[in-house]
Design an enzyme around this catalytic site. Structure first.
Site, mmCIF file in Angstrom:
data_model
loop_
_atom_site.group_PDB
_atom_site.id
_atom_site.type_symbol
_atom_site.label_atom_id
_atom_site.label_comp_id
_atom_site.label_asym_id
_atom_site.label_seq_id
_atom_site.Cartn_x
_atom_site.Cartn_y
_atom_site.Cartn_z
ATOM 1 N N ASN A 67 0.828 -1.205 0.000
ATOM 2 C CA ASN A 67 0.000 0.000 0.000
ATOM 3 C C ASN A 67 0.859 1.249 0.000
ATOM 4 O O ASN A 67 0.431 2.310 0.403
ATOM 5 C CB ASN A 67 -0.931 0.015 1.213
ATOM 6 C CG ASN A 67 -0.141 -0.007 2.514
ATOM 7 O OD1 ASN A 67 1.064 -0.165 2.502
ATOM 8 N ND2 ASN A 67 -0.844 0.163 3.627
ATOM 9 N N VAL A 70 6.132 3.657 -4.485
ATOM 10 C CA VAL A 70 7.570 3.465 -4.566
ATOM 11 C C VAL A 70 8.273 4.801 -4.404
ATOM 12 O O VAL A 70 7.953 5.778 -5.066
ATOM 13 C CB VAL A 70 7.945 2.815 -5.905
ATOM 14 C CG1 VAL A 70 9.454 2.828 -6.087
ATOM 15 C CG2 VAL A 70 7.426 1.395 -5.945
ATOM 16 N N ASN A 79 14.159 2.035 -5.022
ATOM 17 C CA ASN A 79 15.548 2.450 -5.135
ATOM 18 C C ASN A 79 16.069 2.259 -6.546
ATOM 19 O O ASN A 79 16.842 3.070 -7.047
ATOM 20 C CB ASN A 79 16.409 1.655 -4.153
ATOM 21 C CG ASN A 79 16.278 2.144 -2.725
ATOM 22 O OD1 ASN A 79 17.052 2.980 -2.283
ATOM 23 N ND2 ASN A 79 15.270 1.655 -2.018
ATOM 24 N N ASP A 88 20.081 4.529 -0.466
ATOM 25 C CA ASP A 88 20.831 3.691 0.464
ATOM 26 C C ASP A 88 21.142 2.318 -0.122
ATOM 27 O O ASP A 88 22.138 1.692 0.224
ATOM 28 C CB ASP A 88 20.047 3.500 1.769
ATOM 29 C CG ASP A 88 19.935 4.793 2.545
ATOM 30 O OD1 ASP A 88 20.710 5.714 2.249
ATOM 31 O OD2 ASP A 88 19.071 4.863 3.431
ATOM 32 N N GLU A 553 36.607 -11.455 52.057
ATOM 33 C CA GLU A 553 37.699 -10.691 51.479
ATOM 34 C C GLU A 553 38.705 -10.172 52.508
ATOM 35 O O GLU A 553 39.908 -10.244 52.276
ATOM 36 C CB GLU A 553 37.149 -9.517 50.657
ATOM 37 C CG GLU A 553 36.859 -9.857 49.213
ATOM 38 C CD GLU A 553 35.630 -10.723 49.063
ATOM 39 O OE1 GLU A 553 34.944 -10.951 50.076
ATOM 40 O OE2 GLU A 553 35.352 -11.185 47.945
#
Length: 617
Positions: A67, A70, A79, A88, A553
């Protein structure tokens, strides 16, 4: 693909790529789908050829995935379709490993993107194929083909880096009026991103095994036997490097095992570890915060350095670096005492923290009982008497005698030895004379008028009588001590830490002390026959629940007293050989280190022989 009727009555086509809705079949193809709405017609092509044909017929139609229309990053197709210079993904498609620089770290448009891949000739670091793809340096994504071609056949190293940067600076140029501006910045980024890729590849080429036993892979099999067979079939070639094995630590209680399980997103990992400190990985901070131990040192600065060695990493053990830091302070104390010619106990007592003083990290101390603990410990342990007994037993049970007279051949030394022998009841062979010195007898009398034997003899007699009184209880009485399991256990662990337990590695970094046969821990014979344990009375602590006591200790580090008692004995032995002043004794004070530190004619002979043997022929 969709056809939409706009306000002017014309139709608009929209392409629908990889649609998920079950639409009606189009007449165009048996597998193509189409959907007719009031204003829009959606078309789903069956193949790329059909999609390109529709796009050619209807160039103004929009392309959507799901939906979403592009765009630059909404879909893979976007792209490719937009061929955006700041895409990218396009550089990735053209190369491989990708890098990106944008004003903001996340969710931002790139300034320059890059993706690069390199293939080497098998078994070498010689470049066989190289692709350098950049976005943001031209109207579309570009490949730096000239630079890539210049680097073919070169070794992946500094020379290649220099050639690549010079070539990229020439090839990846921008007009000063290029859209987006930041011309100098973008050109610099092309070089910087390649340098990042260069370092990434270099690290992979030089994958370093850090220690013996370093895990470099895992076998997944249906049985343990099959996994073992597979592991034996693996052949690995190593480049032998000189290992760093000089920094060692105490043997650790837990096995160093960690299970990492990927959880959720963003690289989140759930770690199952075997450690007493799940939140910390190093011991360094604890060592720094304990470096002054219990002493007020007005001017002190500590800086810790984490040193990388070729030894396997270990998990934390009791103390977490605290004992190591406190040993530094105790070594300061003994060195100061030896330099000043006074006792270490005196220096310790003078420098103990007092109520209200601040630590180097600005913690104000309240409720201190250090002075009480110190004084009570010396009193209950009968330290002075034991010290006198140790002095008597020094030199293998012999007596060191010093007096204020001068031996001139008249036999004064012999007479003084005879006096001491008679009073102490020991043979003259056990008594040794030290030359007359004012550092032991400050107020000497002139050796004259035939009075030296009487004056100095009387002094020797009095000294021996005093010494006998101090030693009387050790000859006639066997004092009984009380035992506390926890304190005793902590103390014995410390005894092992400071005197016995030592890790040995081969020059190649192989652990040699792998079990009780070679790694020595305290045995039942190492437990003192008399161990007096007491708790400080009338010392309430409002921060301790139900008056709990720290019995782990603290007694562990109290065993450092054994280490410094050994060091004090070594100092006395060195003095017999004319060696005074501070000296180095590493922990643990093993038998080897003790003997080598007691320098005498034997160690000198062995050292000279070793040096001679090491000389080149």
């Amino acid at each position: 693909m969709a056809e939409t009727q706009n306000r002017t009555g014309s139709d608009e086509l929209i392409f629908f790529v990889n649609g998920r809705k079950n639409l009606s079949k189009c007449q165009r193809s048996s597998r193509s789908l189409c959907f007719h709405g009031e204003r829009t017609t959606w078309l789903q092509p069956e193949s790329l050829e059909e999609f390109l044909l529709l796009k050619w017929k209807h160039p103004d139609a929009r392309v959507v995935v799901g939906n979403t229309e592009v765009g630059e990053s909404a879909a893979v197709g976007g792209n490719i379709m937009t061929a955006s210079p700041i895409s990218d993904l396009n550089p990735v498609f053209m190369a491989a490993d990708s890098f990106k620089q944008s004003p903001r770290r996340e969710d931002d448009i790139s300034i320059v993107t890059a993706a690069m891949s390199v293939i080497f000739y098998p078994g070498t670091d010689i470049v066989k194929d190289l692709r350098l793809s950049y976005g943001g340096m031209a109207p579309v994504t570009v490949l730096a083909t000239k630079t890539a071609n210049r680097l073919l056949g070169r070794q992946w190293g500094e020379q290649l880096l220099q050639v690549a940067c010079s070539s990229l600076a020439e090839e990846m140029s921008l007009d000063p009026s290029a859209p987006g501006g930041m011309v100098m910045y973008r050109r610099t980024l092309t070089l910087s991103l390649f340098y990042k890729f260069y370092l990434t590849v270099l690290q992979k080429l030089r994958l370093q095994v850090t220690c013996v036993g370093h895990i470099i892979g895992a076998m997944v099999a249906d049985t343990q036997l099959h996994a073992q067979r597979a592991a034996k079939a693996v052949k690995i070639q190593y480049e032998e490097l000189k290992p760093v094995v000089t920094i060692q630590e105490h043997f650790y209680l837990e096995t160093n095992v960690t299970l990492a399980v990927p959880r959720g997103e963003d690289g989140e990992m759930e770690l199952f570890i075997s450690s007493q400190s799940p939140s910390d990985s190093q011991i360094m901070e604890r060592a720094l915060f304990h470096m002054e131990n219990s002493y007020c040192i007005p001017n002190v600065r500590g800086q810790g350095f984490l040193c990388r060695t070729n030894l396997p990493s270990n998990t934390a053990f009791r103390g977490f670096g605290g004992p190591q830091g406190m040993m530094v302070a105790e070594n300061w104390i003994t060195d100061v005492a030896h330099s000043l010619g006074c006792s270490a106990e005196e220096v310790r007592r003078l420098n103990l923290y007092s109520e209200g003083e601040s630590t180097p990290y600005n913690q104000v101390l309240h409720g201190l009982t250090l002075d009480r603990c110190w004084d009570e410990c010396l009193s209950r342990s009968e330290y002075e008497q034991r010290r006198a007994a140790a002095n008597l037993f020094n030199r293998d049970g012999s007596v060191l005698l010093t007096h204020g007279g001068t031996e001139m051949g008249q036999g004064l030394h012999t007479k003084m030895v005879q006096v001491a022998s008679r009073v102490l009841g020991i043979p003259c062979s056990k008594i040794y004379i030290s030359e007359t010195s004012t550092n032991t007898v400050a107020n000497t009398s002139p050796t004259a008028a035939s009075a030296s034997s009487d004056l100095n003899g009387a002094a020797v007699h009095n000294a021996c009588e005093t010494l006998l009184k101090r030693l009387e209880r050790y000859k006639t009485k066997d004092p009984e001590g009380s035992w506390e399991d926890w304190v005793e256990g902590g103390f014995m662990q410390g005894l092992g830490l400071f005197t016995l337990e030592e890790l040995h590695y081969s020059p190649q970094g192989v652990l040699l002390t792998r079990g009780p046969g070679s790694y020595k821990i305290p045995a039942f014979g190492d437990i003192p026959t008399q161990l007096t344990v007491s708790l400080l009375r009338d010392a309430p602590n409002d921060k301790a629940i139900f008056a709990s006591k720290a019995v782990g200790e603290p007694p562990l580090f109290l065993a450092s007293s054994v280490f410094y008692a050994i060091k004090d004995a070594i100092r006395a032995a060195r003095a017999e050989s004319g060696m005074t002043g501070p000296f180095r004794l590493d922990s643990p004070a093993s038998a080897e280190r003790i003997r080598n530190a007691c320098c005498d004619q034997f160690t000198k002979l062995v050292q000279e022989a070793f040096i001679f043997y090491q000389k080149p022929l």
